[in-house]
Write a protein that holds these residues in place. Structure first.
Motif, mmCIF file in Angstrom:
data_model
loop_
_atom_site.group_PDB
_atom_site.id
_atom_site.type_symbol
_atom_site.label_atom_id
_atom_site.label_comp_id
_atom_site.label_asym_id
_atom_site.label_seq_id
_atom_site.Cartn_x
_atom_site.Cartn_y
_atom_site.Cartn_z
ATOM 1 N N TRP A 37 -32.561 19.617 -50.799
ATOM 2 C CA TRP A 37 -33.897 19.694 -50.200
ATOM 3 C C TRP A 37 -33.980 18.847 -48.941
ATOM 4 N N ALA A 38 -33.347 17.677 -48.954
ATOM 5 C CA ALA A 38 -33.453 16.749 -47.830
ATOM 6 C C ALA A 38 -32.518 17.073 -46.669
ATOM 7 N N THR A 39 -31.413 17.771 -46.935
ATOM 8 C CA THR A 39 -30.411 18.007 -45.890
ATOM 9 C C THR A 39 -30.975 18.697 -44.647
ATOM 10 N N PRO A 40 -31.749 19.786 -44.763
ATOM 11 C CA PRO A 40 -32.275 20.419 -43.541
ATOM 12 C C PRO A 40 -33.294 19.554 -42.812
ATOM 13 N N ILE A 41 -33.913 18.620 -43.531
ATOM 14 C CA ILE A 41 -34.926 17.768 -42.905
ATOM 15 C C ILE A 41 -34.263 16.725 -42.021
ATOM 16 N N SER A 42 -33.325 15.958 -42.601
ATOM 17 C CA SER A 42 -32.633 14.919 -41.831
ATOM 18 C C SER A 42 -31.534 14.293 -42.673
ATOM 19 N N LEU A 45 -32.821 11.165 -44.197
ATOM 20 C CA LEU A 45 -33.568 11.293 -45.448
ATOM 21 C C LEU A 45 -32.608 11.365 -46.629
ATOM 22 N N GLY A 96 -43.649 17.393 -51.144
ATOM 23 C CA GLY A 96 -44.067 17.611 -49.761
ATOM 24 C C GLY A 96 -44.255 16.321 -48.993
ATOM 25 N N GLN A 97 -44.107 15.175 -49.670
ATOM 26 C CA GLN A 97 -44.303 13.866 -49.054
ATOM 27 C C GLN A 97 -43.016 13.034 -49.189
ATOM 28 N N PRO A 98 -42.098 13.121 -48.224
ATOM 29 C CA PRO A 98 -40.814 12.424 -48.334
ATOM 30 C C PRO A 98 -40.928 10.936 -48.623
#
Length: 405
Positions: A37-42, A45, A96-98
């Motif tokens: 889940w976090a990989t495409p975000i950054s 993260l 929805g709230q990292p």
């Protein structure tokens, strides 16, 4: 389990191992989900999630060690598991709230900081001192089975029911583990005879005074600190180099966990201090080799092979680490030493994880793998040299009187 283990001990160890397998299934499932889940975000993260999981094991080690050496360990472990389960289940509605996700992962890590030394100190009381290494191997095998199920079947569950459901399942597994421990009869009850108020720093002082233990732990820590970068690079390596999805990531991690199964059983045969410390050093070398294979040959089959080799080494390390601490530590202070050793190894893990987040911003995942594998290999060679020197000095007449009980 070997026939030499008494029936009540076998029953308690089976319950404990079953609970660990269920919990590790949930852990693997949720970590797979969170990382993907976090990989495409950054990549930062990804690193933040891993750091949040590990930081409490470093910061909380002194307090955790004191608790383990003052309170009944089985009950303490149950409380820690319930705390972990509550924290990780609370992540589900907040994906929805990292920032909240990272904070809750940190709270779950606080429970883990107490749970890990509690279990390590409890195993000799469940399996018996003579069978403790086999007990650690049995527990490690159960955890590996749970991990394999989590990264294979768990990936399928996440795909069908969604990421929040996977996290709720993980939270529930901690409650199952705590429930199983309620039926375990064995308990470690620190007597408090040696110190009415145990020193929180006694564990790290003990490690520093023992040259063999110190060389082993430092060598393992350097190996972990260098090779752990692949944990952050792994999702990006699978996604962008191997061109895979979460199922490929799960399959690769299953290869690693399968290797751990083999490593656990190999390490169960270790019976002497010399055998254990040499196994730690050699396993660091083979860890490096395992990671360098996919860095050199970026194909799925080669990567799977490297993951199996790395997993075997990881399995040896898991059992050997607990075994060497037990062999070199008086019973009354094992909680503090297990916590101290855990903080050193996890601290190295933490530094490597944080560094990996930055590395992935400037170099490709394949290069990160090459750096991590090379560092682990060199750490293993250095560890082998230093443990041999420490063992040689210990065998000399002048050092005999300094040997720990």
């Amino acid at each position: 389990m070997e026939a030499s283990v008494a029936a009540p001990a076998k029953r308690d160890l089976t319950l404990t191992a079953a609970g660990a397998a269920v919990s590790e299934f949930g852990n693997s499932l949720s970590l797979l989900v969170l990382l993907f889940w976090a990989t495409p975000i950054s990549s930062l993260l990804v690193a933040a999630i891993l750091v949040a999981e590990l930081l409490p094991l470093v910061l909380g080690a002194p307090l955790a060690g004191v608790l383990v050496d003052r309170l009944p360990n089985r009950r303490l472990l149950m409380i820690a598991l319930l705390f972990q389960g509550t924290a990780i289940a609370a992540v589900a509605p907040l994906m929805g709230q990292p920032a909240f996700v990272v904070a809750l992962v940190f709270l779950s890590g606080c429970g883990r900081a107490v749970a890990m030394p509690s279990m390590s100190a409890l195993i000799p009381h469940i399996a018996g001192e003579e069978e403790a290494t086999r007990g650690y191997a049995w527990l490690g095998t159960a955890r590996s089975v749970g991990n394999i199920a989590g990264v294979t079947g768990g990936a399928l569950l996440a795909g069908i029911f969604g990421h929040p459901a996977a996290l709720l399942i993980d939270g529930g597994t901690f409650f199952v583990y705590a429930a199983l421990l309620a039926f375990v009869r064995s308990e470690r009850r620190p007597s408090g005879e040696h110190s009415a108020r145990p020193s929180a720093l006694a564990g790290i002082r003990h490690v520093r005074r023992d040259p063999v233990l110190f060389a082993s732990i430092v060598g393992l820590a350097f190996c972990v600190g260098t090779v752990i970068v692949i944990n952050v690079a792994d999702p990006a390596f699978v996604r962008y180099v191997l061109r895979g999805d979460e199922f490929v990531l799960g399959a690769m991690q299953a290869c690693w966990m399968t290797g751990i199964l083999v490593g656990n059983r190999l390490a169960a045969r270790l019976e002497t201090v010399s055998g254990v410390v040499h196994a730690i050093a050699v396993a660091a070398v083979t860890t490096g080799i395992g990671v360098l294979i996919p860095a050199t040959f970026p194909f799925i089959v080669a990567a799977g092979t490297g993951w199996v080799i790395g997993g075997v080494s990881n399995g040896v390390h898991n059992v050997a680490l607990n075994a060497i601490v037990r062999m070199r530590t008086p019973e009354e202070m094992r909680g503090r030493v297990f916590a101290a050793v855990g903080s050193v190894v996890v601290g190295a893990n933490l530094l490597g994880t944080a560094a990996a987040g930055g590395l992935l911003l400037v170099i490709e995942p394949r290069t990160v793998f090459a750096l991590g594998g090379t560092g682990a290999l060199l750490s293993g060679v250095a560890c082998l040299v230093f443990v041999r020197r420490a063992l040689k000095r210990e065998k000399s007449p002048a050092s005999a009187e300094l040997l720990p009980n």
